[in-house]
Design an enzyme around this catalytic site. Structure first.
Site, short mmCIF file in Angstrom:
data_model
loop_
_atom_site.label_atom_id
_atom_site.label_comp_id
_atom_site.label_asym_id
_atom_site.label_seq_id
_atom_site.Cartn_x
_atom_site.Cartn_y
_atom_site.Cartn_z
N ASP A 52 0.81 -1.21 0.00
CA ASP A 52 0.00 0.00 0.00
C ASP A 52 0.85 1.26 0.00
O ASP A 52 2.06 1.21 0.17
CB ASP A 52 -0.92 0.01 1.23
CG ASP A 52 -1.98 -1.07 1.18
OD1 ASP A 52 -2.35 -1.48 0.07
OD2 ASP A 52 -2.42 -1.52 2.26
N TYR A 110 6.75 -10.15 7.01
CA TYR A 110 6.60 -8.70 7.20
C TYR A 110 7.17 -8.29 8.54
O TYR A 110 7.13 -9.04 9.51
CB TYR A 110 5.12 -8.30 7.16
CG TYR A 110 4.53 -8.22 5.77
CD1 TYR A 110 4.60 -7.03 5.04
CD2 TYR A 110 3.90 -9.30 5.19
CE1 TYR A 110 4.05 -6.94 3.77
CE2 TYR A 110 3.34 -9.22 3.92
CZ TYR A 110 3.42 -8.03 3.22
OH TYR A 110 2.88 -7.95 1.96
#
Length: 246
Positions: A52, A110
């Site tokens: 994003d 992540y």
């Protein structure tokens, strides 16, 4: 036709996310345009997944098909010499024509970075999230283990996701206390829902603030209700660390 696999690092703060958009600066389009400059070809760069707006990557993986005769050991150098400095091609490798960076992905890791100092930082403000209230890291470390395993992560999914199933497997989940009052939240899984890592991080912050207890994580997962989980933390603290194909 050659299939080229790239490992990519980028600072996401200048970009409106990975995905190509005609009217906004994006990572995919920027790399594709640079490849066109050096090969003369229009290519489609397929990533392991979209990040994003404002999210960073240390080990994003993408691939593209080309008829270019540029030697493979020159590809990364050629792209890096012509692209914005906030994007770096760490390696280029010629792979089997059937390789697909998203479809062949087995695991992703992540990392979410929290600056837990009193005043934060000016220099790294776009590379981490500042939380000035002291967090109970021991409680966070206890809580994060409840995310490991296969679960329905519907409670940790933002609206707008296109995924049909919210069942995912987290292989490893850690909260790591780092020097200089930094906290790393690291999650390795077979896939992640839209904003899932940022919502999990926000929920762990609630644990660190002692607003919820570690054992409440199990109940939140079972509830499948987004309202029971924590806030979605800002994008600048999130990094796609690694993509694994083995």
């Amino acid at each position: 036709m050659r299939n080229i696999k790239l490992v990519i690092e980028y600072d996401g703060k200048d970009f409106n996310g990975w995905q190509r958009q005609h009217d906004k600066l994006n990572i995919q389009g920027t790399i594709e345009e640079t490849i066109k400059q050096i090969t003369g070809e229009e290519v489609e760069l397929m990533a392991s997944g979209r990040t994003d707006r404002g999210v960073h990557a240390i080990g994003q993986v993408a691939n593209f098909k080309t008829n270019s005769k540029i030697p493979i050991d020159k590809f990364a150098i050629a792209i890096n010499s012509n692209i914005k400095k906030s994007i770096l091609i760490k390696s280029a490798e010629e792979v089997d024509e059937r390789f697909h960076s998203r479809l062949n992905c087995k695991k992703k890791t992540y990392r979410y970075i929290i600056n837990n100092s009193k005043y934060g930082t000016a220099i790294y403000r776009n590379l981490e999230t500042h939380i000035p209230i002291k967090l109970n890291v021991n409680k966070m470390q206890e809580a994060v283990k409840f995310f490991e395993g296969e679960h329905d992560f519907k409670a940790f999914r933002a609206s707008g996701t296109s995924s049909k199933s919210s069942i995912r497997t987290i292989y490893k989940a850690e909260v790591i206390k780092m020097p200089e009052e930094k906290i790393y939240i690291e999650l390795t899984g077979n896939g992640f829902l839209y904003n899932m890592v940022r919502i999990i991080a926000g929920t762990l912050v609630e644990v660190g603030l002692e607003k919820i207890w570690p054992e409440d994580i199990e109940k939140i997962i079972r509830s499948k209700n987004r309202e029971n989980a924590g806030k979605t933390l800002p994008p600048q603290g999130l990094y796609l660390l690694n993509v694994d194909y083995n």
